[in-house]
Design a protein around this motif. Sequence first.
Motif, mmCIF file in Angstrom:
data_model
loop_
_atom_site.group_PDB
_atom_site.id
_atom_site.type_symbol
_atom_site.label_atom_id
_atom_site.label_comp_id
_atom_site.label_asym_id
_atom_site.label_seq_id
_atom_site.Cartn_x
_atom_site.Cartn_y
_atom_site.Cartn_z
ATOM 1 N N ARG A 185 37.364 38.144 34.303
ATOM 2 C CA ARG A 185 37.928 37.907 32.965
ATOM 3 C C ARG A 185 39.402 37.555 33.050
ATOM 4 N NH1 ARG A 185 35.158 43.420 30.815
ATOM 5 N NH2 ARG A 185 33.160 42.587 30.052
ATOM 6 N N ALA A 186 40.121 38.255 33.917
ATOM 7 C CA ALA A 186 41.552 37.982 34.065
ATOM 8 C C ALA A 186 41.781 36.606 34.666
ATOM 9 C CB ALA A 186 42.192 39.058 34.950
ATOM 10 N N ARG A 187 40.893 36.184 35.542
ATOM 11 C CA ARG A 187 41.018 34.884 36.222
ATOM 12 C C ARG A 187 40.605 33.739 35.306
ATOM 13 N NH1 ARG A 187 37.162 35.673 39.480
ATOM 14 N NH2 ARG A 187 38.317 36.964 40.934
ATOM 15 N N LEU A 203 30.872 29.915 41.476
ATOM 16 C CA LEU A 203 31.771 30.138 40.352
ATOM 17 C C LEU A 203 30.968 29.992 39.063
ATOM 18 C CD1 LEU A 203 34.516 27.536 41.399
ATOM 19 C CD2 LEU A 203 34.252 29.857 42.276
ATOM 20 N N ALA A 204 31.427 30.647 37.990
ATOM 21 C CA ALA A 204 30.733 30.511 36.706
ATOM 22 C C ALA A 204 31.684 30.808 35.553
ATOM 23 C CB ALA A 204 29.522 31.446 36.639
ATOM 24 N N VAL A 205 31.387 30.203 34.402
ATOM 25 C CA VAL A 205 32.110 30.504 33.158
ATOM 26 C C VAL A 205 31.080 30.797 32.071
ATOM 27 C CG1 VAL A 205 34.185 29.150 33.631
ATOM 28 C CG2 VAL A 205 32.208 28.049 32.558
ATOM 29 N N PRO A 206 31.442 31.647 31.100
ATOM 30 C CA PRO A 206 30.540 31.907 29.981
ATOM 31 C C PRO A 206 30.541 30.742 29.010
ATOM 32 C CG PRO A 206 32.605 33.084 29.666
ATOM 33 C CD PRO A 206 32.681 32.446 31.013
ATOM 34 N N ARG A 226 32.376 25.032 52.510
ATOM 35 C CA ARG A 226 32.703 23.786 51.829
ATOM 36 C C ARG A 226 33.343 24.023 50.457
ATOM 37 N NH1 ARG A 226 27.943 21.889 51.814
ATOM 38 N NH2 ARG A 226 27.434 22.457 49.658
ATOM 39 N N LEU A 227 32.861 25.033 49.739
ATOM 40 C CA LEU A 227 33.305 25.245 48.365
ATOM 41 C C LEU A 227 34.612 26.037 48.269
ATOM 42 C CD1 LEU A 227 32.874 24.935 45.372
ATOM 43 C CD2 LEU A 227 31.169 26.756 45.435
ATOM 44 N N GLU A 228 34.786 27.037 49.100
ATOM 45 C CA GLU A 228 35.993 27.869 48.998
ATOM 46 C C GLU A 228 37.283 27.077 49.185
ATOM 47 O OE1 GLU A 228 37.434 32.296 50.430
ATOM 48 O OE2 GLU A 228 36.483 30.982 51.916
ATOM 49 N N PRO A 229 37.363 26.153 50.160
ATOM 50 C CA PRO A 229 38.607 25.374 50.299
ATOM 51 C C PRO A 229 38.886 24.470 49.096
ATOM 52 C CG PRO A 229 37.301 25.276 52.319
ATOM 53 C CD PRO A 229 36.424 25.857 51.253
ATOM 54 N N ARG A 230 37.864 24.198 48.287
ATOM 55 C CA ARG A 230 38.003 23.330 47.113
ATOM 56 C C ARG A 230 37.941 24.148 45.818
ATOM 57 N NH1 ARG A 230 33.419 20.604 46.794
ATOM 58 N NH2 ARG A 230 34.300 18.868 45.616
ATOM 59 N N LEU A 231 38.279 25.420 45.929
ATOM 60 C CA LEU A 231 38.158 26.337 44.796
ATOM 61 C C LEU A 231 38.900 25.830 43.562
ATOM 62 C CD1 LEU A 231 37.454 29.009 43.395
ATOM 63 C CD2 LEU A 231 39.419 30.042 44.559
ATOM 64 N N GLU A 232 40.153 25.454 43.705
ATOM 65 C CA GLU A 232 40.968 25.057 42.557
ATOM 66 C C GLU A 232 40.383 23.829 41.862
ATOM 67 O OE1 GLU A 232 45.596 23.887 41.433
ATOM 68 O OE2 GLU A 232 45.120 24.763 43.384
ATOM 69 N N LEU A 233 40.003 22.831 42.635
ATOM 70 C CA LEU A 233 39.430 21.612 42.062
ATOM 71 C C LEU A 233 38.138 21.919 41.314
ATOM 72 C CD1 LEU A 233 39.038 18.142 43.723
ATOM 73 C CD2 LEU A 233 37.044 19.243 42.712
ATOM 74 N N CYS A 234 37.258 22.691 41.946
ATOM 75 C CA CYS A 234 35.959 22.988 41.336
ATOM 76 C C CYS A 234 36.120 23.889 40.113
ATOM 77 C CB CYS A 234 35.038 23.637 42.365
ATOM 78 S SG CYS A 234 34.517 22.517 43.693
ATOM 79 N N ALA A 235 37.048 24.843 40.176
ATOM 80 C CA ALA A 235 37.264 25.739 39.038
ATOM 81 C C ALA A 235 37.809 24.966 37.841
ATOM 82 C CB ALA A 235 38.218 26.862 39.431
ATOM 83 N N THR A 236 38.707 24.037 38.100
ATOM 84 C CA THR A 236 39.275 23.222 37.014
ATOM 85 C C THR A 236 38.184 22.412 36.325
ATOM 86 O OG1 THR A 236 41.433 23.066 38.098
ATOM 87 C CG2 THR A 236 40.907 21.390 36.449
#
Length: 258
Positions: A185-187, A203-206, A226-236
């Motif tokens: 929630r904080a993230r 990763l997931a969002v409600p 593969r996904l962790e190094p691209r965390l910021e891009l994928c989260a955005t």
Amino acid sequence: MSKTSSMGRGIMAVLAVGSRNAEGLSGGTVADIAADLGRDRSQVSRSLRTAEQEGFLARGDYRSYTMNWSLLTDAQLLTEQRLQTDGVTALEGLAGETNEGCFLGVMSGNSTVTIGERVPASSNMVGSWLGRPYPAYCSDAGQALLWEASDAQVRTIFSGVPFVRHGPNTPLDVEDFLSRLRGARARGYSVVDEEAEPGLYSLAVPIRDFKGDVVAALQVVGAKTRLEPRLELCATALVSWGKWLESALGHAAPQNRP
């Protein structure tokens, strides 16, 4: 919107009837609603009649006005349809931007169930998750779907559920899950790092509907390497498409997608 406008008065009258229903009352007469609003009875009467004609209210016994629940039911059915159709658009857009497997999940008891998926060939994921349940306590979707739940509600959902170890980082118990949920929630989105299975990162969002209720979770799932190094891009991309899908369900202002 001014409360003195005819539309504003009508909305205030409907909300007043809804408030009485929420308090366990069957409804209210013109006199009741006028007293609740502190307004002139003739003015309130016109607003209530208009709301009835438009289908927002129904008139029952003793000239009492109640909410027209069939209208809400129709809206709920429309939400489910939009979740399917606009959900596909969100999944395709998200998969196109991340090149990872993207899923749409809902809650079923203490498990999550996938209702939509888009899996690019480049993700190297095999098989389909459609219709398959998975324990919510070790799922990114589980955290997202319980986003608005209280600690007590989460404890009730997982009461008696054994926290079987599915990966090296599976939560140990419900308190461990709650701690991770607070961090999500904080993230602004959940991150599940080898909780569901070894090597898996997600990763997931409600996703909220027009009432503000969480009705689904939008997910990005892939190999950790593969996904962790691209965390910021994928989260955005995930957050952006999540907001777009929510707007399609009537929760927020339309986003500039797609």
